[in-house]
Design a protein around this motif. Structure first.
Motif, PDB file in Angstrom:
ATOM      1  N   GLN A 165       5.256   0.627   0.537  1.00 45.46           N
ATOM      2  CA  GLN A 165       5.700   1.606   1.512  1.00 45.46           C
ATOM      3  C   GLN A 165       4.777   1.573   2.729  1.00 45.46           C
ATOM      4  N   PRO A 166       5.322   1.627   3.947  1.00 41.67           N
ATOM      5  CA  PRO A 166       4.460   1.623   5.135  1.00 41.67           C
ATOM      6  C   PRO A 166       3.721   2.944   5.269  1.00 41.67           C
ATOM      7  N   ALA A 207       6.082  -2.611   5.539  1.00 40.53           N
ATOM      8  CA  ALA A 207       4.674  -2.614   5.151  1.00 40.53           C
ATOM      9  C   ALA A 207       4.001  -3.929   5.509  1.00 40.53           C
TER      10      ALA A 207
END
Length: 292
Positions: A165-166, A207
């Protein structure tokens, strides 16, 4: 001694032959090995949960438990991945996967919105009965079409592996990640992805892009050295590569001074004897006469 007491009242007989008698039900369940419920009526601190969630046939046990927990929370409670990982021992990766399961089956709706100050926040809506929303901020969604029953012997559909996940899911970053995934099929037709698969993989590509990688580098990492045989689950393969080959965060680099900057030598001012830098000896800036 064998005279019967004709004045005694006969025992009352139930209409269903005593099938609802607690002792008979208990003995029947004990013989079959099934669960026995010892229920008490709740009057405070309880939440109504539908069996469609508690007995869902496609959700994992973690997703069901997390969905029950979210529906029991008050409005405004934080249910982001970091908060839930601090509350439960499963970790961020498994909790993120469970949230995606709930979102895929309609129990959660997550949208990115920009506030008046320019900050992007994630708005999460919990649905206790997907397809029948009681919210008043929009039209009632159409009921989800029922999936065909799984045939006997057919393997159940497995969920995709979790992806990174970013740290900051900016809209431009997610748009670039979407374009990378949409362009994979141009180089290899086997990498044709559905809309749901692209939505699942987009945060993972974001990400990678967040680590100062160009889209071409991410495209090469996802398509290099693919097996020659047919790909039965290309989205699962891409999700595994996004998680297993995630590059590290680049180190912080301070801005360097321009290489062409000239550093003049030190001189003593001829008037006040203070040191100053300049191309030639003379007076400092404080003693130098100012032109009107």
């Amino acid at each position: 001694m064998d005279t019967q007491n004709i004045s005694a009242r006969p025992h009352a007989q139930s209409r269903n032959g005593g099938e609802n008698h607690p002792s008979r039900r208990t003995r029947a369940h004990t013989r079959s090995g099934g669960v026995i419920h010892d229920n008490a009526r709740h009057t405070t601190r309880f939440t109504v949960i539908g069996n469609h969630l508690a007995q869902h046939a496609e959700l994992s046990l973690l997703a069901i438990g997390l969905g029950v927990h979210i529906q029991s929370l008050p409005t405004g409670a934080l249910i982001d991945i970091r908060t839930l990982a601090a509350r439960f021992p499963e970790g961020k990766t498994r909790i993120a996967a469970a949230l995606r399961e709930l979102e895929a089956h309609g129990y959660l709706r997550r949208t990115c919105e920009r506030t008046s100050s320019g900050r992007v926040v994630t708005r999460t809506v919990s649905c206790n009965q997907p397809g029948r929303s009681g919210a008043t901020d929009g039209p009632e969604p159409k009921p989800r079409p029922e999936r065909p029953a799984r045939r006997e012997g057919e393997p159940p559909r497995r969920a995709l592996p979790a992806v990174p996940q970013p740290a900051y899911p900016a809209p431009d970053l997610l748009r670039s990640a979407f374009e990378v995934l949409a362009g994979l099929r141009r180089g290899d037709p086997r990498l044709l992805l559905s809309a749901a698969e692209v939505e699942h993989l987009t945060p993972g590509v974001a990400a990678w892009l967040e680590r100062d990688l160009p889209p071409s580098a991410v495209h090469h990492a996802l398509t290099a050295d693919l097996p020659s045989e047919p790909l039965h689950r290309p989205a699962a393969l891409l999700a595994h590569r996004l998680a297993a080959q995630l590059p590290p965060v680049p180190p912080f680099r301070a801005r360097e001074a321009p290489s062409d900057a000239v550093r003049h030598p030190l001189h003593n001012c001829e008037t006040c004897d203070r040191a100053f830098r300049g191309p030639e000896p003379g007076t400092c800036g404080g003693c130098r006469p100012r032109t009107p």
